[in-house]
Design a protein around this motif. Structure first.
Motif, PDB file in Angstrom:
ATOM      1  N   CYS A 167       0.822  -1.210   0.000  1.00 28.79           N
ATOM      2  CA  CYS A 167       0.000   0.000   0.000  1.00 28.79           C
ATOM      3  C   CYS A 167       0.858   1.264   0.000  1.00 28.79           C
ATOM      4  CB  CYS A 167      -0.920   0.006   1.221  1.00 28.79           C
ATOM      5  SG  CYS A 167      -2.388  -1.036   1.069  1.00 28.79           S
ATOM      6  N   PHE A 168       1.944   1.250   0.753  1.00 27.89           N
ATOM      7  CA  PHE A 168       2.795   2.433   0.858  1.00 27.89           C
ATOM      8  C   PHE A 168       3.757   2.585  -0.318  1.00 27.89           C
ATOM      9  CE2 PHE A 168       1.993   1.874   5.577  1.00 27.89           C
ATOM     10  CZ  PHE A 168       1.154   2.970   5.666  1.00 27.89           C
ATOM     11  N   HIS A 169       3.872   1.536  -1.150  1.00 27.04           N
ATOM     12  CA  HIS A 169       4.814   1.587  -2.275  1.00 27.04           C
ATOM     13  C   HIS A 169       4.158   0.986  -3.517  1.00 27.04           C
ATOM     14  CE1 HIS A 169       7.897   2.622   0.664  1.00 27.04           C
ATOM     15  NE2 HIS A 169       7.463   1.620   1.404  1.00 27.04           N
ATOM     16  N   GLU A 170       2.927   1.383  -3.753  1.00 29.51           N
ATOM     17  CA  GLU A 170       2.130   0.746  -4.796  1.00 29.51           C
ATOM     18  C   GLU A 170       2.738   0.920  -6.182  1.00 29.51           C
ATOM     19  OE1 GLU A 170      -2.513   0.536  -6.357  1.00 29.51           O
ATOM     20  OE2 GLU A 170      -1.918   1.971  -4.812  1.00 29.51           O
ATOM     21  N   LYS A 171       3.218   2.119  -6.516  1.00 31.20           N
ATOM     22  CA  LYS A 171       3.751   2.358  -7.858  1.00 31.20           C
ATOM     23  C   LYS A 171       4.991   1.513  -8.127  1.00 31.20           C
ATOM     24  CE  LYS A 171       1.926   7.026  -8.535  1.00 31.20           C
ATOM     25  NZ  LYS A 171       2.260   8.454  -8.793  1.00 31.20           N
ATOM     26  N   GLU A 172       5.871   1.431  -7.133  1.00 27.78           N
ATOM     27  CA  GLU A 172       7.090   0.639  -7.308  1.00 27.78           C
ATOM     28  C   GLU A 172       6.762  -0.844  -7.412  1.00 27.78           C
ATOM     29  OE1 GLU A 172      11.580   0.386  -5.356  1.00 27.78           O
ATOM     30  OE2 GLU A 172      10.030   1.657  -4.456  1.00 27.78           O
TER      31      GLU A 172
ATOM     32  N   LYS B 291       3.037  -7.930 -18.243  1.00 29.01           N
ATOM     33  CA  LYS B 291       1.667  -7.487 -18.488  1.00 29.01           C
ATOM     34  C   LYS B 291       1.462  -6.132 -17.825  1.00 29.01           C
ATOM     35  CE  LYS B 291      -0.448 -12.101 -18.720  1.00 29.01           C
ATOM     36  NZ  LYS B 291      -1.481 -13.005 -18.122  1.00 29.01           N
ATOM     37  N   SER B 292       0.509  -5.386 -18.342  1.00 32.66           N
ATOM     38  CA  SER B 292       0.200  -4.084 -17.784  1.00 32.66           C
ATOM     39  C   SER B 292      -0.989  -4.193 -16.832  1.00 32.66           C
ATOM     40  CB  SER B 292      -0.123  -3.093 -18.904  1.00 32.66           C
ATOM     41  OG  SER B 292      -0.481  -1.842 -18.365  1.00 32.66           O
ATOM     42  N   TYR B 293      -0.847  -3.593 -15.647  1.00 35.52           N
ATOM     43  CA  TYR B 293      -1.919  -3.619 -14.654  1.00 35.52           C
ATOM     44  C   TYR B 293      -2.242  -2.186 -14.240  1.00 35.52           C
ATOM     45  CZ  TYR B 293      -0.905  -8.597 -14.210  1.00 35.52           C
ATOM     46  OH  TYR B 293      -0.710  -9.931 -14.458  1.00 35.52           O
ATOM     47  N   PRO B 294      -3.305  -1.605 -14.790  1.00 34.81           N
ATOM     48  CA  PRO B 294      -3.675  -0.229 -14.425  1.00 34.81           C
ATOM     49  C   PRO B 294      -3.960  -0.083 -12.936  1.00 34.81           C
ATOM     50  CG  PRO B 294      -4.861  -0.950 -16.375  1.00 34.81           C
ATOM     51  CD  PRO B 294      -4.207  -2.162 -15.815  1.00 34.81           C
ATOM     52  N   GLU B 295      -4.440  -1.170 -12.311  1.00 31.40           N
ATOM     53  CA  GLU B 295      -4.798  -1.112 -10.892  1.00 31.40           C
ATOM     54  C   GLU B 295      -4.535  -2.478 -10.263  1.00 31.40           C
ATOM     55  OE1 GLU B 295      -5.398  -0.075  -7.472  1.00 31.40           O
ATOM     56  OE2 GLU B 295      -6.136   1.513  -8.796  1.00 31.40           O
ATOM     57  N   LEU B 296      -3.811  -2.485  -9.136  1.00 32.30           N
ATOM     58  CA  LEU B 296      -3.531  -3.727  -8.421  1.00 32.30           C
ATOM     59  C   LEU B 296      -4.516  -3.980  -7.282  1.00 32.30           C
ATOM     60  CD1 LEU B 296       0.388  -3.641  -8.138  1.00 32.30           C
ATOM     61  CD2 LEU B 296      -1.018  -4.911  -9.771  1.00 32.30           C
TER      62      LEU B 296
ATOM     63  N   VAL C 237      -4.484  -2.996  -4.269  1.00 28.73           N
ATOM     64  CA  VAL C 237      -3.815  -3.389  -3.026  1.00 28.73           C
ATOM     65  C   VAL C 237      -4.508  -2.817  -1.789  1.00 28.73           C
ATOM     66  CG1 VAL C 237      -1.561  -3.766  -4.079  1.00 28.73           C
ATOM     67  CG2 VAL C 237      -2.182  -1.480  -3.300  1.00 28.73           C
ATOM     68  N   HIS C 238      -5.048  -1.623  -1.888  1.00 29.12           N
ATOM     69  CA  HIS C 238      -5.712  -1.024  -0.721  1.00 29.12           C
ATOM     70  C   HIS C 238      -6.981  -1.801  -0.372  1.00 29.12           C
ATOM     71  CE1 HIS C 238      -3.139   2.582  -0.548  1.00 29.12           C
ATOM     72  NE2 HIS C 238      -3.118   2.498  -1.876  1.00 29.12           N
ATOM     73  N   GLU C 239      -7.756  -2.131  -1.387  1.00 24.76           N
ATOM     74  CA  GLU C 239      -9.002  -2.871  -1.149  1.00 24.76           C
ATOM     75  C   GLU C 239      -8.714  -4.277  -0.615  1.00 24.76           C
ATOM     76  OE1 GLU C 239      -9.712   0.303  -4.161  1.00 24.76           O
ATOM     77  OE2 GLU C 239      -8.189  -1.247  -3.845  1.00 24.76           O
ATOM     78  N   ILE C 240      -7.709  -4.935  -1.204  1.00 30.68           N
ATOM     79  CA  ILE C 240      -7.360  -6.290  -0.758  1.00 30.68           C
ATOM     80  C   ILE C 240      -6.824  -6.258   0.666  1.00 30.68           C
ATOM     81  CG2 ILE C 240      -5.785  -8.224  -1.156  1.00 30.68           C
ATOM     82  CD1 ILE C 240      -5.974  -7.604  -4.150  1.00 30.68           C
ATOM     83  N   THR C 241      -6.013  -5.263   0.986  1.00 30.22           N
ATOM     84  CA  THR C 241      -5.466  -5.142   2.341  1.00 30.22           C
ATOM     85  C   THR C 241      -6.578  -4.902   3.358  1.00 30.22           C
ATOM     86  OG1 THR C 241      -3.398  -4.246   1.455  1.00 30.22           O
ATOM     87  CG2 THR C 241      -3.826  -3.894   3.799  1.00 30.22           C
ATOM     88  N   LEU C 242      -7.570  -4.111   2.989  1.00 28.83           N
ATOM     89  CA  LEU C 242      -8.704  -3.873   3.877  1.00 28.83           C
ATOM     90  C   LEU C 242      -9.472  -5.165   4.129  1.00 28.83           C
ATOM     91  CD1 LEU C 242     -10.498  -1.917   5.449  1.00 28.83           C
ATOM     92  CD2 LEU C 242     -11.760  -1.459   3.322  1.00 28.83           C
ATOM     93  N   ILE C 243      -9.686  -5.940   3.077  1.00 33.45           N
ATOM     94  CA  ILE C 243     -10.376  -7.227   3.221  1.00 33.45           C
ATOM     95  C   ILE C 243      -9.584  -8.166   4.125  1.00 33.45           C
ATOM     96  CG2 ILE C 243     -11.104  -9.308   1.978  1.00 33.45           C
ATOM     97  CD1 ILE C 243     -11.744  -7.497  -0.412  1.00 33.45           C
ATOM     98  N   LEU C 244      -8.263  -8.184   3.944  1.00 37.84           N
ATOM     99  CA  LEU C 244      -7.413  -9.024   4.790  1.00 37.84           C
ATOM    100  C   LEU C 244      -7.487  -8.586   6.253  1.00 37.84           C
ATOM    101  CD1 LEU C 244      -4.268  -9.302   2.482  1.00 37.84           C
ATOM    102  CD2 LEU C 244      -5.732 -11.201   3.209  1.00 37.84           C
ATOM    103  N   GLY C 245      -7.526  -7.274   6.479  1.00 37.63           N
ATOM    104  CA  GLY C 245      -7.653  -6.779   7.845  1.00 37.63           C
ATOM    105  C   GLY C 245      -8.938  -7.241   8.502  1.00 37.63           C
ATOM    106  N   VAL C 246     -10.038  -7.199   7.750  1.00 36.78           N
ATOM    107  CA  VAL C 246     -11.328  -7.671   8.274  1.00 36.78           C
ATOM    108  C   VAL C 246     -11.275  -9.176   8.537  1.00 36.78           C
ATOM    109  CG1 VAL C 246     -13.775  -7.969   7.730  1.00 36.78           C
ATOM    110  CG2 VAL C 246     -12.616  -5.820   7.149  1.00 36.78           C
ATOM    111  N   LEU C 247     -10.637  -9.912   7.623  1.00 40.84           N
ATOM    112  CA  LEU C 247     -10.526 -11.361   7.777  1.00 40.84           C
ATOM    113  C   LEU C 247      -9.701 -11.723   9.007  1.00 40.84           C
ATOM    114  CD1 LEU C 247     -11.278 -14.064   6.474  1.00 40.84           C
ATOM    115  CD2 LEU C 247      -9.179 -13.922   5.110  1.00 40.84           C
ATOM    116  N   VAL C 248      -8.584 -11.018   9.211  1.00 38.68           N
ATOM    117  CA  VAL C 248      -7.749 -11.260  10.388  1.00 38.68           C
ATOM    118  C   VAL C 248      -8.524 -10.953  11.668  1.00 38.68           C
ATOM    119  CG1 VAL C 248      -5.749 -10.373  11.674  1.00 38.68           C
ATOM    120  CG2 VAL C 248      -5.538 -10.929   9.245  1.00 38.68           C
ATOM    121  N   LEU C 249      -9.293  -9.871  11.654  1.00 40.78           N
ATOM    122  CA  LEU C 249     -10.078  -9.494  12.825  1.00 40.78           C
ATOM    123  C   LEU C 249     -11.138 -10.548  13.127  1.00 40.78           C
ATOM    124  CD1 LEU C 249     -10.634  -7.328  14.963  1.00 40.78           C
ATOM    125  CD2 LEU C 249     -12.196  -6.231  13.342  1.00 40.78           C
TER     126      LEU C 249
END
Length: 319
Positions: free
Chosen positions: A152-157, A168-173, A175-187
């Motif tokens: 999340c803190f280094h998304e462009k790199e 391959k080209s990925y306009p959007e990864l 990562v923020h949405e997936i990280t949020l889902i993971l946080g909810v799952l961990v909780l």
């Protein structure tokens, strides 16, 4: 990293005092010192020092996998050692083939395995057999959450490295949405497991504190500098200590020396390959992609070996 070497020498000379809490305090102090030091080092030098740190103490924590596998079997037969070596090499080569022919799937598998491996290292508990599936899912989710925060803190790199690996080209990864889902799952999984295990409840505060420290590292440091700090100080060093206790029964100067002697050959091969690649490849992004591809190939068998080691250790402790 120079300061990681100082930390290692300090460990060797102070084993009687440096157990759980003292070791933790040292890692915290060294972490914040390195964050402060980053203000005076260029990004290029941070990356170089980061790769050196990973080579010196990061890679070595996976260089004893064959010794651990032999210890798990309880045998020293030469024929069995050869079979284990061939199996290990086959998995590494298989991982490299996957990365070459199916890089997108190989990268995804690497991230998933790394997430589980990191979570398995942080949450080393003997859990009731009735919740093992939830426990493994929690460990994987926690480790992936750590990686997600880094991304999340280094998304462009990260995006540039992913595109170099996969071609391959990925306009959007996402990562923020997936990280949020993971946080909810961990909780959610954590709340369930807390009801099942007193040991888990006792570990929540410490691991929550770790997560805060990791977030500060990833926020203030660059991608390679931050990852190397986490990988060396917060994953590799505790893993080495755990492996030494498994192989030799206790930590002392002799057991640490034995550990490094037995890992010297495989460590030298890995570090030599990385060094040649670093000086031969001029493109920074391409080297990072190759670096993480090599790490992925090594991670595949290493994750399996360490998971088996931890299960063997937990059987001795009991739920």
């Amino acid at each position: 990293m120079l300061f990681c070497l100082i930390f290692f020498v300090f460990l060797l000379n102070n084993f009687n005092e440096l157990y759980m809490e003292t070791s933790l305090h040292l890692r915290i102090l060294l972490t914040f010192f390195m964050l402060w030091l980053a203000n005076f080092i260029s990004v290029e030098n941070q990356q170089l020092i980061g790769f050196v740190g990973i080579a010196l103490l990061g890679i070595v924590h996976g260089a004893n996998d064959l010794t651990i596998g032999q210890h798990l079997k309880g045998g020293v037969a030469t024929s069995w050692e050869v079979k284990l070596l061939m199996k290990y090499i086959s998995i590494v080569l298989g991982g490299m083939v996957v990365f070459t022919l199916l890089p997108s799937y190989g990268l995804l598998l690497f991230i998933l395995l790394s997430g589980y491996h990191f979570g398995n290292q942080h949450w080393t508990l003997a859990m009731p057999s009735s919740v093992q599936r939830f426990w493994m899912l929690f460990q994987g989710s926690y480790g992936l959450l750590v990686l997600g925060i880094l991304f999340c803190f280094h998304e462009k790199e990260v995006q540039a490295i992913v595109e170099t690996i996969t071609q391959k080209s990925y306009p959007e990864l996402w990562v923020h949405e997936i990280t949020l889902i993971l946080g909810v799952l961990v909780l959610g999984l954590g709340s369930f497991l807390a009801q099942q295990s007193e040991a888990f409840r006792a570990s929540i505060g410490r691991n929550l504190f770790y997560l805060i420290v990791f977030t500060l590292i990833f926020y203030h440091a660059g991608l390679i500098w931050g990852f190397s700090m986490y990988f060396v100080l917060w994953h590799s060093v505790p893993s080495i200590q755990e492996q030494i206790r498994f192989l030799y029964g206790k930590e002392n100067v002799h057991s640490w020396w034995s550990y490094f002697k037995s890992s010297a050959l495989y460590w030298s091969l890995a570090v030599g390959t990385m060094a040649i690649a670093y000086w031969a490849i001029a493109n920074d992004t391409v080297f990072k992609a190759l670096f993480f591809s090599l790490m992925a190939a090594i991670t595949f068998p290493h994750t399996l070996i360490i998971a088996q080691m931890k299960r063997a250790m937990q059987k001795k402790v009991g739920p």
